[in-house]
Design an enzyme around this catalytic site. Structure first.
Site, short mmCIF file in Angstrom:
data_model
loop_
_atom_site.label_atom_id
_atom_site.label_comp_id
_atom_site.label_asym_id
_atom_site.label_seq_id
_atom_site.Cartn_x
_atom_site.Cartn_y
_atom_site.Cartn_z
N ASP A 52 0.82 -1.21 0.00
CA ASP A 52 0.00 0.00 0.00
C ASP A 52 0.86 1.26 0.00
O ASP A 52 2.05 1.22 0.32
CB ASP A 52 -0.90 0.02 1.24
CG ASP A 52 -1.95 -1.08 1.19
OD1 ASP A 52 -2.30 -1.53 0.08
OD2 ASP A 52 -2.42 -1.49 2.27
N TYR A 110 6.29 -9.56 7.98
CA TYR A 110 6.08 -8.12 8.17
C TYR A 110 6.39 -7.72 9.60
O TYR A 110 6.31 -8.54 10.53
CB TYR A 110 4.61 -7.76 7.89
CG TYR A 110 4.21 -7.75 6.44
CD1 TYR A 110 4.35 -6.60 5.66
CD2 TYR A 110 3.68 -8.88 5.84
CE1 TYR A 110 3.97 -6.58 4.33
CE2 TYR A 110 3.30 -8.88 4.50
CZ TYR A 110 3.45 -7.72 3.76
OH TYR A 110 3.08 -7.70 2.43
#
Length: 252
Positions: A52, A110
């Protein structure tokens, strides 16, 4: 033609994600600009993920088929001499024909970073989510264990995603503190739209004492997005590692 697997690192604050878009600057566009300047042709690249807008990457992988004869480390040095300061090439290696950075990916890791301080740190601006409330990292770590395993993560998926199958396998998850930095790390075979940012928002509520750790498992099994925490901003999120079945590559 050679097929190359290229590992890059970037700060996402100046980019609208990885994928090329018509009216916004993206990582892929700027990387391809560098390739075109170095090799004289705009070769197509395949990214391991979209990422994103505003999300960072410690390690992001892309594959590129090209006819360049420059050795891999020569490409690393050449591209780094061209690319802007917020984007660099870490590694380049030849991979078999047909290898695809996205479709051959076995999983990703992540990290979401919290700055637990009343005072903002200019050196961390744009790279952490700051909260002045005391965080109980032990409670957050306990809650994060509910994510481990194979589950339907509908409760941790933002609206707007196009994927119907919400089942994913999380191999490990945890929260640890180092001084004022509290980091949530999660590794799995795949992630849904905004999944890690919603996980982090839910763990933040646990850390601040607004939810008991045991409630995270209940939220997960409810499949109800409205029961989970907020979607935290992108600037605290980093893609840390991409996993492949390749010699010498880190294993998931």
């Amino acid at each position: 033609m050679r097929n190359l697997l290229i590992t890059i690192r970037y700060l996402g604050g100046g980019y609208h994600g990885f994928q090329v878009q018509e009216n916004a600057i993206t990582v892929c566009q700027v990387f391809q600009d560098g390739v075109e300047k170095l090799l004289g042709r705009r070769w197509d690249v395949k990214g391991c993920s979209r990422t994103d807008a505003g999300v960072h990457a410690s390690r992001f992988c892309l594959s590129m088929a090209c006819d360049s004869t420059i050795p891999p480390m020569g490409l690393v040095r050449g591209l780094n001499a061209i690319l802007p300061p917020d984007l660099s090439v870490l590694d380049c290696r030849e991979v078999p024909e047909g290898f695809h950075a996205r479709y051959n990916c076995l999983g990703k890791e992540y990290a979401y970073r919290f700055h637990n301080s009343l005072v903002r740190d200019p050196f961390l601006e744009g790279r952490v989510y700051r909260t002045g409330r005391p965080l109980d990292e032990a409670a957050m770590d306990q809650a994060a264990q509910a994510f481990v395993g194979t589950h339907d993560f509908s409760a941790f998926c933002a609206a707007g995603g196009s994927v119907e199958d919400k089942v994913r396998t999380i191999h490990r998850a945890g929260v640890a503190r180092e001084g004022e930095l509290v980091t949530f790390v999660v590794a799995g075979d795949g992630f849904l739209y905004n999944m890690v940012r919603i996980m982090a928002g839910t763990l933040l509520q646990v850390g601040e004492g607004r939810r008991p750790p045991e409630e995270v498992a209940e939220i997960l099994h409810s499949l109800d997005r409205s029961r989970a925490g907020d979607t935290l901003p992108p600037w605290g999120l980093f893609l840390e590692q991409v996993y492949y079945d390749l010699p010498g590559w880190p294993s998931l």
